[in-house]
Every structure is written in C-alpha cells, then in structure tokens.
Design a protein around this motif. Structure first.
Motif, PDB file in Angstrom:
ATOM      1  N   SER A 109       9.835   4.038   7.512  1.00 43.94           N
ATOM      2  CA  SER A 109       9.259   4.665   8.798  1.00 43.94           C
ATOM      3  C   SER A 109       8.209   3.574   9.324  1.00 43.94           C
ATOM      4  N   LEU A 110       7.863   3.482  10.501  1.00 41.41           N
ATOM      5  CA  LEU A 110       6.808   2.663  11.010  1.00 41.41           C
ATOM      6  C   LEU A 110       5.354   2.845  10.407  1.00 41.41           C
ATOM      7  N   LEU A 158       0.819  -1.059   0.143  1.00 37.69           N
ATOM      8  CA  LEU A 158      -0.093   0.119  -0.041  1.00 37.69           C
ATOM      9  C   LEU A 158       0.714   1.283  -0.080  1.00 37.69           C
ATOM     10  N   SER A 159       2.026   1.116   0.588  1.00 35.97           N
ATOM     11  CA  SER A 159       2.771   2.435   0.827  1.00 35.97           C
ATOM     12  C   SER A 159       3.492   2.763  -0.375  1.00 35.97           C
ATOM     13  N   SER A 160       3.887   1.671  -1.210  1.00 34.86           N
ATOM     14  CA  SER A 160       4.279   1.864  -2.669  1.00 34.86           C
ATOM     15  C   SER A 160       3.342   2.477  -3.469  1.00 34.86           C
ATOM     16  N   VAL A 161       2.031   2.065  -3.210  1.00 37.72           N
ATOM     17  CA  VAL A 161       0.777   2.654  -4.161  1.00 37.72           C
ATOM     18  C   VAL A 161       0.815   3.969  -3.925  1.00 37.72           C
ATOM     19  N   LEU A 162       0.822   4.388  -2.489  1.00 37.84           N
ATOM     20  CA  LEU A 162       0.588   5.660  -2.182  1.00 37.84           C
ATOM     21  C   LEU A 162       1.868   6.472  -2.864  1.00 37.84           C
ATOM     22  N   THR A 163       3.081   6.099  -2.478  1.00 36.22           N
ATOM     23  CA  THR A 163       4.160   6.687  -3.119  1.00 36.22           C
ATOM     24  C   THR A 163       4.180   7.039  -4.714  1.00 36.22           C
ATOM     25  N   ASP A 169       1.166  -1.166   5.462  1.00 36.34           N
ATOM     26  CA  ASP A 169       1.104  -2.150   4.733  1.00 36.34           C
ATOM     27  C   ASP A 169       0.865  -3.568   5.381  1.00 36.34           C
ATOM     28  N   LEU A 170       0.983  -3.570   6.747  1.00 35.27           N
ATOM     29  CA  LEU A 170       0.467  -4.515   7.783  1.00 35.27           C
ATOM     30  C   LEU A 170      -1.071  -4.346   7.759  1.00 35.27           C
ATOM     31  N   ALA A 171      -1.314  -3.142   7.838  1.00 34.15           N
ATOM     32  CA  ALA A 171      -3.172  -3.120   7.869  1.00 34.15           C
ATOM     33  C   ALA A 171      -3.771  -3.253   6.606  1.00 34.15           C
ATOM     34  N   ALA A 172      -3.090  -3.055   5.479  1.00 32.71           N
ATOM     35  CA  ALA A 172      -3.519  -3.361   4.303  1.00 32.71           C
ATOM     36  C   ALA A 172      -3.578  -4.832   4.049  1.00 32.71           C
ATOM     37  N   ARG A 173      -2.464  -5.491   4.430  1.00 31.87           N
ATOM     38  CA  ARG A 173      -2.443  -7.004   4.397  1.00 31.87           C
ATOM     39  C   ARG A 173      -3.712  -7.683   5.212  1.00 31.87           C
ATOM     40  N   ALA A 174      -3.816  -6.968   6.468  1.00 27.21           N
ATOM     41  CA  ALA A 174      -4.713  -7.593   7.135  1.00 27.21           C
ATOM     42  C   ALA A 174      -6.281  -7.523   6.870  1.00 27.21           C
ATOM     43  N   VAL A 175      -6.455  -6.268   6.313  1.00 23.14           N
ATOM     44  CA  VAL A 175      -7.805  -5.921   5.766  1.00 23.14           C
ATOM     45  C   VAL A 175      -7.702  -5.980   4.194  1.00 23.14           C
TER      46      VAL A 175
END
Lengths: 152, 275, 784
Positions: free
Chosen positions: C389-390, C372-377, C396-402
C-alpha cells in the motif's frame, strides 16, 4: 435495494464472523490440511492423532500428535482449562483426562511418538493385544511423557 | 433518441478529454511510469533465466494505486464543476437534453477516456512484461480490467464531489483531499488503530475494503500473487472466507462503488440543476 | 601394465563363459493355462521370472519367494478397493511393468498399492494408481524404487496416504519416480537414502524426512506442494540441484529445514514459492553448521524465512532475486546470528542499491535490510495487511529520509555480490515465455485506441467529409426563409398560444424571485421581458426551458417544460447572454448541437455560412470575438428550426456594430415568423425588436404594452431617469406621453426614452407644469 442489503450483509457478517469464536470450552474445529501443529509446525492431516488444548480465555492450540501436546506442555507449562484428544477408532473428541492411552512403536502417529487414545479400556486392551505396548492413563502419561523417537 | 443523445454527448466528452491538460498529464504519467517500471522488470527478467511476479512488478500495482484514483477523482471533479463555472451546463441543458442524458454522456465519455488511458499504460507494460513471462497473461488482463474499474469508481466519486460545487477550484481541492484520504490518510489511520487496539483481522479487512482503493489493492495482489498470505492474518482470513471468489467480489465492489457514486452524483446534480 | 593384462583376461573370461542358464520362466495371461498370478507364484521356483501379459488380475497378490514379476503390455492387478494390493514379503524380488490399483482406504492397516517388507526389492517402472499408500518399504533395507508413476487416491486431504513411504528401510534408492496427488513421499527412520530425479507434485510435503540422516537428495522437481522438501529431525542431509517450484499450499515452503544438523543445500532453484527456504531452529546441535550456497531463490513471497533462535547457518553465494520480501526473521527480531558472507563473498540481492567502484564483484556498501514497514509488520503481524500500500511505501520513504526513524537493520550482508551467481544445473528446462502473449499487449493497445476511434467517428471533419459526399440540400438556407419546420407549423397556423404562463412563482430560499407572473405569447410575437437586473427576466426564461423548478403553470406548445424538458427544448432555440467559453472548436460545437437537434450537418454548415462564420470552423469557441460568439450562438439556436427563440440579454456584451448586426438578424427571424421571447434591460433592443413589452420589476409584471404604443423612433437610444415627488409621477407620465415620449415607471422614478436632439425637452415640459425634478440621470449605453 438489493445493493444496500448486500452492503449491510457484508458489513454485518464480517464482524459477526469475528465474534464467532465462542467463549465456552468445546473442542475446536480443525481444518485438516490447513491448520498447523503448535509444537512441530506440521500440517494437521490425520484426525486419529490430532489433539487440542484451550486456555480459560478461549485461546486454542492444536497438535498433530499427542506427543507434541505433551512436549509443548513440558516446554511452556501453559495453564490449560481443557485438553482434548481423538479416539483412535471412532475419531471423536475425548477429554484427555478420561481417555486411555496405548503407547506402542507399532502405532505410526504423525510425529512417531506412537501414542493413541481410546474412550474405553476394552477397546484399548484389544488394540494392545494386537499391537503391543503399554496401556496408560492421563496421569501416567504426564508423569512419564514419551521421548521423541530418535535424536541426533 | 435519448441513447443517441448520450452517445453524442459522450463523443463530445471524449474530444474534450483529449484537450484536458489534467487528463493528458495523468495519461502520459501513467504511460511513462508504467512503461519505465515494466522496462525495469524486463531488464531484470531478460538477464535472468527465471521470471515471475516480483518486487518490481508489484510496484506496478502501487503505481496504479497512486495515479489512477488521482486521475479519476480530478477528472470527475473537473467535469461538472467546470461546466457549471463557465455556464456550459446551462448551455447544454438548454438543448433537447435531459439531465440524465447529460450526466450519462459525461460519465461515459470520461469513463471511456480513462479506460483508454489505463489500457494504453497496461498495453505498453504488457509488451515488456509478457515478453519475459513475468506474469500470467490472463491475470494481467484481469488486472487491466480491475484498474479500469478503479478508475471508474474514483471517477464517479469525483463526479459526486463536483455535483455540488460550482467552482472548479473547490471541486479539485475536494478531490485532492479525498484522494489523500483514500490512498494515504485512511490507511494510516487504520494502521494506527490496528497498532493501538487489537483489531481482529476480519474487522481490519472489513473496514479497509470500504475504501475502493483498498479493494483494488487486495484484488490486484490476489490476482497476481495467487493468494493473500503475504498480507498476513487479514489476508489469510480473506483467502479462507472468500477463496477464489474474492477477486470477483472485490471487482463487483468497485463496480458497486462506481454505480452508487454515479447514482448519488446524478441525484445531487439533478437537485442542483433545478434550483 | 599388470592391470592391463588383468583386465584383458577378465574380458576374455566373460566372453568365453556360456550365457547363464535362464532360470525357469512362467507365463501368465488371461488366455494362458496359468491365469492367476498368485497361483504362478506358488508354483514358481526361487529366482524364476513370471511374465504377465496384459489383462486385469485380481489382487491381493503376495510374493513370498525371491522372484521377478515382469509385466508385458501393462497387466493390471486390481485390489478391488480392499486391503493391500501387492505385497512383496520375500527378499530380492523385482516387480516391473505392472499397473497396481484399487487398494483399500484403511489407515490403521495402511492399505498400500505395493508393500515391501523384505530387503533388496526392486520396484521398477510400475504404475500405482488409486491406492491409499502408493509404494511402501517397511523394514525393507536396500530397496530400489525406480521409474514408477504413483497417483494418489482422490480423497480429501485428511484421508490421504503417502505416495512413497520408507519405514526403517535404510540405503533405499528412490529414482526417477513421478508422484502426484498424494500426501508425502516420506522417509521414516531410514538413513542413507538416495532420492534422485523424482517429480513430486500436488502433494502435502513433496519429500518429507523424519528422524532420518545421511540422505542425498538431488535433481528432483517439487512443484505445487504445500512444502517441497521438509527435513525434520535428522543430520547430514545433502539437498542439491533440485527445483522447488510454486509450493504455495498451507505453510508454502520450498525447502524447509527443521531441527536438522549439518544440512548442505546447494545449487537449488526456489521459484515462486510462498517461502523459498525456511530454516527453523537448525542446526540444533552445538558445533555443527548448515551450509546454504549457490541457490537461486527467486520470485517467492519471502525468499528466506528464518526462525529467531536459528544460528550457525552459513548463507553465501546465493542469488536472491525479486522476492517480495528477500529475507525475514520469523515473528520479528533480527537475523544477526546468520553468517552472510564467507571469505569476502556474500549473496546477490536484486534490491541492492549500492555500487562496486573497484569492480571486484563485491558491492562497496553492505546490503542492509531495514524497511520500517517490515519492522512494524514483525512487531504486529496484522500490519502485513498494508504491504504494497502507499502507506507502507510512504513510511519506508520517510524512515529513509529521516534517519531518526530508521530502524536497526534486520541483518547485514557485508559483501553483497553485484552479479547473480550462475544458475545451477537443474532437471528442469526453463521454458521461454510464449511469444503469443505479445498479442495480448497488442489487444490492449487496440482497446485503448477504440474509444478514440469512437470519438473520431463523431468528429466534425470526418462528418463534414461525409456530408460533402451527399448531394446538396435542395433548399439553400437563407436566414429569412428559415421558416419553422413542418412539424411545428401546426402550432404556428393555429392561433393557440405558444407560451402560456399562469401564476408563475419562484423562490430561491426566502427570496421571492417571481411573484405570480402570468402572460401568454402567441405565434409570431416578439415579446420583450424588460426590466432592471434582478427583476426575474432570466428566471422566466429558465422556467420556460424547464431548467428550474417553479410553482404555477407553464406550458410551451402545450407541454410542461418541467415534465417534458427535452421535448419542449427541442422546440426552443436558446441564445444565452454569452456562449460558454468552450475548448471545443466551432465545428465540433456545431456538429454536436446539430446531432442533438437531429439536423443534417450539411444544413448546419450552411447556417454557419448565413451568419458568416464558416471560416471559424477550426477555431476554438473561446477565441472568437464577442460579436462572433453571439452570432454563433444565434446560428446554433436556429439549428433544427425551432419555432420559438429565447434570448437572454443577447446584446449585453456586444459593441455597436455587432449589436446592430445581431438585431438585424433577429428582426429577420421575427419577420420569418419565429416567435421570440427575449430578456433585456436596454430600451433600444426592446424598441427595435419587440412587438410587445412586459415590464418586470422585482419579480412582477408591472406593465404591459404593445410595441405600437411605443413611438416608432429608430433614433432613440438614451433614456433619461427622472426622480420626482410621488404625487407628481402620475401627471408627469401623462404629460410626457402626450408629447410623444415613451415613459416607464420605475418605483419613484420615471424612465423616459429620449432622442439625441430632445434630451432637455422633458425638463422644459415639466418645468412649465411646475413639476420639480429632484434629480436626474442620463443612462448612456455603451458605444452609443
């Protein structure tokens, strides 16, 4: 005391630096060896052929070759407020509309378009005698932009 | 005499730290996680003929970013508040000890304990990382120093938090809150702002660097990757504006944080103590 | 058979023919008749060899006929900073073994070290130094440039020239040259160039192809350039077995392919570049593909960077190892137009999290790149700032979980390899990491141990062991004889007050805690601050310790506790109501206090013995019983023999026995000449210890009496609190005092100390006088 000054200085200079992009239309400062051409992506290394254009709201694009500028202009038809090129001899900025252009295969420009700009007609003619090629003005150049040298 | 007093108190603090379950848990977590991560890098590196600073090694920075401020903040918060809660502060300050010496001894002792925990974690990692040449030893050493600075900056912030609290629970919750803000919420807000408004890179950089954990992250990446281009326009801006002095600048910024935090914590404590 | 005969005949012929007559040979050296190279060239016949011995020769030199120039012992041709130094203007010229240096700096004329403008030149084994352009082949087909060293002129980047430049010079062979600190090695309009075994470092574009095709580029090493190899506007280029290392300047690509058709890039190593492989809009023609296979793309910031319009690329069988970003579309979008697998084989991705259950070497799940962070970037490049950064990890973790937040994959490798492909053969030995680096880890571990060694140095066990080695102190510590040390004896001898308090006032906010308190204490006195809780007793003690701000004057041994806190406190032993429940052991606490008070540890150890606490040495303070804690507190307070002892409700938490012991100890200390000030609300403490009593109520001293005025009755241990009418208070006090009771007024009440057998007597006495007791209370103190 000095610590606070340092902090204040830091906090002030960073935003200030951000605001340094001036709104008035003056030719940009090119960081040779760092900035890249908006058309071909190459690093600008040769001040003799570097060109630039600015839109009314101050957005500037840089080119490593006058040919790249013309190609970009053809591709995107941007609304530019000012266009600058460099004088081949003095390497000073010129308004693109006022310059004389020598187009010759003997001119080895970064992308091989072989276009050089001159402030005065005399200098351009002197070079023409030396290198051959056609002497053009901005209008002619826009009307007949040179092709990229070889295509595959 | 005052110097000696500080040393004696610092020694006491160090011994206290060894009994502090927070400290031990944090130090063990740091050691185990960083070793595990480095082992992973080692295993990747050992099976490949080439090596470098890669994804896995980068998560080491991430890990430090997570653990070290937590460690510093909670230890700092516990330090003064628990002393006040169980009136140890009264006891020590009834000895021929000034408030300054007491505070300095405290900060020094815990600071040394933190530095030791960080050095231990990095030392264990270094065994794995350097054997596969995953990183430049000097950069690694600099990263260790940088991490210690981060620990100190968060320690003094923790001390500042606890200098006004006479209850451990309050101080620790404050510390956890600040930790959350520093490592997560602050950045989340900044990220949102950057998405919503067109923030110039310089502003983004300037705002972010107020946060000591961010200063650490940028400096660490600059050290390990050599440039900040991987951080996009803001990284490029930082590289161009500050160049090679950037890590030094950021390190001094962390040091400044520890100093300012320490002085502020001392000032507050002094006022509290004399009430 | 026939072929064999032919070969044999040919060999015979070769052996039989006499050695070719050597073309005429000229010798040039500084001491020879021929001292000038240009002169030698002018006189040499076509095909001659000119041997030039070591020495410096002035340029420019123009070779205008087919000759061989052979340098022995590194002759140098120096252009003196003007124009082109060596110009090869005739075909079939060979130049070998020269140092060519000092060209001009004019870009319009393109001042060059060695300029070739004729076919079939051989430029071999020269050193071209300090020249704007190094070696230039201008309309010079079939040239050979081999084994030369080219070092650029030390100029700022925009003024540099190219190390090797080909211009309309097809079929050139550029072999085993070493070029550094120049702009590019550039191939303009020149097809079928062979570039093999060259090393190009610290330049702009290591190898740069403009409008050139059919090149073969192999086994070169490109390091520390802005871009390793830039292929621009050409076709059918083969790039294989090259090393692209640490090309991180502006742009920072290993191999960059721009608008080029039919590239084969195979078995290269791209290591630690900013971008390993960059593909921009290539191939540009329809029906053409680029093949990217068998490469190792490792530890780059971005492994593969591909512009969005790019299609028709076959990227398979590569190893993508530990790149910070393995593959990314430039400026967002997806990489769906790329073919990531061919005949069921994709690439190795080191971050692939799938498995290979059927053990066929191909992962059973596709490799998908969708952080997700890459997509945002991609959407907002500024957000790249948050890499590592955390927040990015958390997103990314959130996106993977949901799965709801999960972005569409940027690309999918349907058949990822589970093992890296073999490392290609490369002109580069991977140097093993230096084992000496291991010392660093050792150093770090040692550094980690240092603070604890420092702590150990102060550890009581260690210190005690040292103290034990020292001879025993001459004077054994006996409680009663622990007289104030000589330093403070002066204060004791002179009759000056130990403590002087005048007009002491203290407020907590609006609350007045001490209201204009004045008293003084002389040496050897034991003064009780007696009063109910909240009367201000503890606050007075804190003022004396300099531990709280106040108004009024307080001097302790002539010093202000607020200004000289540590100095004053060095003279005071303080016993709190309760020792803080420290995690330290008794030994550590004792050691620390002894060090703070500057007493030898051995003496402190003996003190512990006096209080019967030596066996508790290794016990944490918090595990001691209340009595032991208070004894320990007293032992600590006597460390350093301070002349003044301050005690805050010392017996409050003690049981009967403990209290008795403590009071006994305190009395001994008093008799030994210590000045004691203690706060208490328990009359019997006051009774037993004090020589003078200050009765405190609501922050004021309401009564002061000498202990002599108190009945010396050791069995008094209860107090009767009588509530009387206001006008009866005065006579009642007189009456009871006259009958030998100790009486104190508390507001509208009287506190009467009563011995066990006389508890009822005050009632009887008052009743006789007709004073009515409205209410009463017998204060029974704990345990008594």
């Amino acid at each position: 005391m000095t610590r606070r000054q340092l902090l204040v200085a830091l906090l002030v200079t960073i935003p200030l630096a951000a605001c340094q992009r001036k709104r008035e239309l003056s030719p940009p400062e090119i960081r040779y060896g760092r900035d890249t051409c908006a058309e071909c992506g190459m690093i600008l290394s040769d001040p003799r052929f570097a060109a630039a254009a600015t839109t009314a709201d101050g957005e500037t694009v840089l080119f490593d070759d006058i040919g790249c500028l013309l190609t970009y202009r053809q591709k995107h038809s941007p609304s530019w407020a000012a266009i600058w090129v460099h004088d081949l001899d003095t390497q000073s900025w010129l308004q693109a509309e006022n310059a004389w252009y020598l187009v010759s295969p003997s001119i080895r420009s970064p992308m091989g378009y072989g276009i050089a700009a001159f402030a005065g007609q005399d200098a351009a003619q002197r070079r023409q005698a030396e290198l051959g090629g056609d002497l053009l003005q901005w209008g002619d150049l826009l009307a007949h932009p040179p092709e990229r040298p070889r295509q595959y | 005499m005052a110097g000696n007093t500080v040393l004696v108190l610092a020694q006491k603090e160090l011994r206290d730290a060894l009994r502090n379950r927070w400290f031990l848990a944090d130090a063990v977590a740091l050691l185990v996680l960083s070793s595990a991560l480095s082992l992973l890098v080692f295993l990747t590196g050992a099976t490949s003929p080439v090596s470098g600073f890669g994804r896995t090694a980068a998560s080491l920075v991430n890990l430090m970013l997570l653990l070290v401020p937590l460690m510093g903040l909670t230890l700092g918060a516990l330090a003064l508040a628990s002393d006040r809660e169980r009136s140890a502060l009264e006891f020590w300050l009834a000895q021929p000890v000034g408030t300054g010496a007491y505070f300095l001894g405290k900060a020094l002792g815990i600071g040394l304990a933190l530095a030791a925990a960080v050095a231990l974690g990095f030392g264990a990692s270094a065994v794995f990382l350097l054997f596969v040449g995953a990183t430049d030893p000097l950069a690694f050493l600099a990263l260790t120093g940088l991490t210690i600075l981060l620990a100190w900056a968060s320690l003094t912030l923790g001390l500042l938090l606890s200098s006004r609290c006479s209850r451990t629970s309050t101080a620790v919750s404050l510390a956890l809150g600040l930790w959350l803000v520093l490592v997560l919420l602050g950045n989340l807000g900044l990220m949102g702002t950057a998405l919503a408004v067109r923030l110039p890179p310089s502003w983004l950089l300037g705002i972010a660097l107020v946060n000591p954990t961010e200063a650490y992250r940028i400096a660490a990446l600059r050290l390990l990757a050599g440039t900040l281009e991987l951080l996009g326009p803001a990284g490029l801006y930082a590289d161009e504006r500050f160049g090679a002095t950037l890590p030094l600048l950021l390190a001094s910024m962390l040091l400044l944080w520890s100093l300012v935090g320490g002085v502020a914590a001392y000032a507050v404590l002094r006022r509290e103590v004399l009430r | 058979m026939r072929r064999l005969v032919l070969a044999a005949t040919l060999t015979m012929l070769l052996l039989v023919t006499p050695p070719q007559v050597r073309a005429s040979e000229l010798l040039v050296c500084p001491e020879c008749p021929l001292r000038d190279i240009q002169e030698a060239i002018a006189t040499a016949p076509v095909g001659a060899t000119i041997r030039v011995r070591g020495g410096v020769y002035a340029g420019p030199v123009v070779v205008d006929r087919p000759l061989t120039l052979y340098g022995e012992n590194w002759p140098a041709i120096d252009g003196g900073g003007q124009g082109t130094v060596l110009h090869v203007a005739a075909p079939d010229v060979r130049v070998e073994g020269f140092i060519v240096r000092g060209s001009g700096t004019n870009h319009d004329r393109e001042d060059t070290g060695i300029l070739v403008t004729a076919p079939r030149a051989q430029i071999v084994g020269n050193q071209v130094l300090d020249s704007l352009f190094g070696i230039q082949l201008l309309n010079a087909p079939d040239g050979l440039v081999k084994g030369n060293l080219v070092v650029g002129k030390p100029l700022p980047e925009p003024q540099r020239g190219d190390g090797i430049k080909l211009w309309y010079s097809p079929r050139a062979q550029i072999l085993n040259n070493h070029v550094r600190d120049s702009r590019d090695v550039i191939v303009w309009y020149s097809d079928q160039t062979l570039l093999r075994g060259n090393v190009v470092e610290r330049g702009r574009y290591g190898l740069h192809f403009m409008y050139s095709s059919d090149s073969l580029v192999e086994q070169n090493v490109l390091r520390d350039n802005s871009v390793g190899i830039y292929l621009m506007y050409g076709a059918r280029q083969i790039v294989r077995n090259n090393v692209f290392f640490h090309n991180r300047g502006p742009s920072g690509y290993g191999l960059a392919i721009k608008e080029t058709d039919g590239v084969v890039a195979e078995a290269n190593l791209m290591l630690r570049n900013r971008v390993g492989l960059y593909i921009d809009n290539s191939p540009i023609s329809e029906g053409v593909i680029n093949q990217i296979t068998g490469n190792w793309i490792a530890y780059n910031d971005v492994g593969l960077l591909i512009s969005p319009a790019t299609r028709s690329n076959l990227i398979t069988g590569n190893t993508l190892l530990e790149n910070l970003e393995q593959a990314a579309p430039q400026g967002g979008g997806t990489l769906d137009h790329i073919t990531w697998a061919e005949s069921g084989r994709g690439n190795f991705w080191s971050d692939y999290a799938g498995y290979d259950a059927d053990r066929n070497g191909i992962g059973d799940l596709p490799y998908q790149n969708r952080a997700l962070s890459s997509v945002l970037t991609d959407r907002s490049p500024l957000l790249a700032f948050f890499r590592f950064s955390l927040v990015a990890s958390a997103l990314d973790l959130a996106a993977r979980a949901v799965p709801l937040f999960q972005p569409a994959p940027r690309f999918t490798d349907p058949a990822p390899l589970v093992q890296p492909t073999p490392l290609p053969e490369l002109p580069w030995s991977v140097s093993p990491p230096s084992r000496t680096d291991a010392f660093l880890s050792l150093a770090l571990l040692t550094a980690a141990a240092l603070p604890f060694l420092f702590a150990l140095r102060g550890s009581p066990r260690f210190a005690l062991a040292q103290a034990a080695k020292a001879p025993r102190a001459s004077a054994p510590v006996v409680l009663a004889s622990t007289a104030p040390s000589t330093a403070t004896a002066a204060c004791t001898v002179t009759d000056a007050a130990v403590v002087q308090v005048h007009g002491l006032t203290k407020r907590f906010g609006d609350r007045l805690v001490l209201d204009n308190v004045s008293f003084s204490v002389r040496p050897g006195e034991a003064v009780a601050l007696w009063g109910p809780n909240g009367a201000g007793k503890t606050t007075i003690l804190r003022c004396l310790l300099g531990r709280t701000a106040y108004t009024g004057t307080v001097t302790v041994f002539g010093h202000s506790p607020l200004q000289d806190g540590p100095a004053v406190r060095a003279q005071i032993g303080y016993v709190p109501q309760q020792l803080p429940l420290l995690d330290l052991t008794v030994g550590e606490l004792l050691t620390t206090v002894a060090r703070l008070r500057g007493e030898p540890l051995e003496r402190a150890w003996e003190r512990l013995g006096v209080f019967g606490l030596q066996h508790t040495w290794h016990q944490p303070v918090r595990t001691l019983s209340g009595g032991m804690q208070q004894r320990l507190a007293l032992a600590l307070a006597t460390i350093g023999d301070p002349p003044l002892l301050l005690l805050d409700e010392p017996t409050a938490n003690l049981d009967a026995t403990a209290r008795e012991e403590l009071l006994a100890a305190l009395r001994q200390l008093r008799e030994a000449g210590r000045t004691i000030i203690f706060a208490s609300h328990r009359p019997d403490d006051v009774w037993r210890l004090a020589t003078r009593v200050l009765r405190l109520e609501a922050g004021r001293v309401v009564a002061e009496s000498r202990a002599a005025a108190l009945p010396v009755r050791h069995d008094i241990h209860q107090s009767l609190i009588l509530e009387l009418d206001a006008d009866a208070l005065q006579p009642a006090t007189h009456l009871l005092t006259a009958h030998g009771f100790a009486v104190y007024r508390e507001d509208q009440r009287l506190r009467v100390l009563v011995p066990p057998q006389r508890k009822a007597e005050p009632f009887f006495l008052l009743a006789r006088l007709g004073i009515q007791v409205r209410d009463f209370q017998l204060e029974v103190t704990d345990g008594w």
